[in-house]
Design an enzyme around this catalytic site. Structure first.
Site, PDB file in Angstrom:
ATOM      1  N   ASP A  83       0.879  -1.163   0.000  1.00  0.00           N
ATOM      2  CA  ASP A  83       0.000   0.000   0.000  1.00  0.00           C
ATOM      3  C   ASP A  83       0.917   1.214   0.000  1.00  0.00           C
ATOM      4  OD1 ASP A  83      -2.780   0.892  -0.015  1.00  0.00           O
ATOM      5  OD2 ASP A  83      -2.230   1.943   1.822  1.00  0.00           O
ATOM      6  N   LYS A 131      14.071   5.814 -11.158  1.00  0.00           N
ATOM      7  CA  LYS A 131      13.083   5.916 -10.080  1.00  0.00           C
ATOM      8  C   LYS A 131      13.145   4.689  -9.160  1.00  0.00           C
ATOM      9  CE  LYS A 131       8.238   6.346  -9.025  1.00  0.00           C
ATOM     10  NZ  LYS A 131       6.882   6.128  -9.504  1.00  0.00           N
ATOM     11  N   TYR A 173       1.089  10.848  -8.752  1.00  0.00           N
ATOM     12  CA  TYR A 173       1.596  12.173  -8.382  1.00  0.00           C
ATOM     13  C   TYR A 173       3.013  12.433  -8.899  1.00  0.00           C
ATOM     14  CZ  TYR A 173      -2.409  12.031  -5.218  1.00  0.00           C
ATOM     15  OH  TYR A 173      -3.682  11.933  -4.698  1.00  0.00           O
TER      16      TYR A 173
END
Ligand code: IMP
Length: 195
Positions: free
Chosen positions: A70, A173, A154
């Site tokens: 999560d 990333k 985002y």
């Protein structure tokens, strides 16, 4: 070979998990491919609770090793919002609307107070039902406009130095991200278990 079900049918997540776990001899299959149709309500107030809810729901059906995650964005000037509501912030599931909302809520907030982080909590439940959790954080600040074509969510407004995380390649990333860090912590745990 350790076989585990990923408590998600998101192909983007499946790829990221496989990239890190397959070299360790783990076979990761999606809950869809395992024939499990479960979408538990994320009623927790923390990433750790929601991650455990997702993993436990699948474990209770499959009774084999399960991994779930999560994640979301915490903006300090918004008291940690959107937090566990990241995927449904402002009542929509639209990434552009989410980004616009965060930028507009930060109108007038100076650079030094625009600090934020992505957080990811991975829950692993082994075949005997024993649960472990792994946390990864990715620090940055909220920009003033959307930038970049990579990533999702985002990423276009999440600035790391002079670039947004949507301007990073997936490899760049992964090396610094919350999910990459949590996954590598999990991978280390699995390797030490095997010794
Ligand atoms: P979940 O972990 O699938 O519940 O989704 C969490 C939400 O947090 C996503 O829908 C995104 O809005 C946001 N999020 C999580 N990780 C990232 C990321 O790496 N980049 C951009 N947004 C993210």
């Amino acid at each position: 070979m350790t076989k585990m079900i990923l408590a998600s049918s998101n192909p983007h997540k499946l790829r990221e998990f496989r990239e890190i776990l397959e070299p360790l001899g783990c076979e990761v299959i999606s809950q869809h491919d395992a024939g499990i149709d479960a979408d538990p309500e994320e009623t927790g107030t923390t990433f750790a609770e929601n991650s455990a809810i997702k993993a436990r729901a699948i474990y209770n059906i499959a009774k084999c090793a399960v991994i779930a995650d999560d994640s979301g964005l915490e903006v300090d000037a918004l008291g940690g919002e959107p937090g566990v509501y990241s995927a449904r912030y402002g009542g929509t599931r639209d990434d552009i609307a989410h980004n616009d909302l965060v930028i507009s809520k930060l109108a007038g907030v100076p650079d030094e107070k625009r600090t934020a982080r992505f957080v990811c909590v991975i829950t692993y439940i082994d075949e005997n039902g024993a649960q472990s959790q792994f946390v990864g954080k990715f620090e940055g600040r909220i920009g003033y406009e959307m930038r970049g074509e990579h990533g999702f969510g985002y990423d276009p407004i999440f600035m790391v130095g002079d670039i947004s995380s949507a301007e990073m390649t997936p490899e760049q990333k992964n090396a610094v991200s919350h999910r990459g860090k949590a996954l590598r912590a999990f991978a280390e745990f699995l390797s030490s278990e095997k010794k």
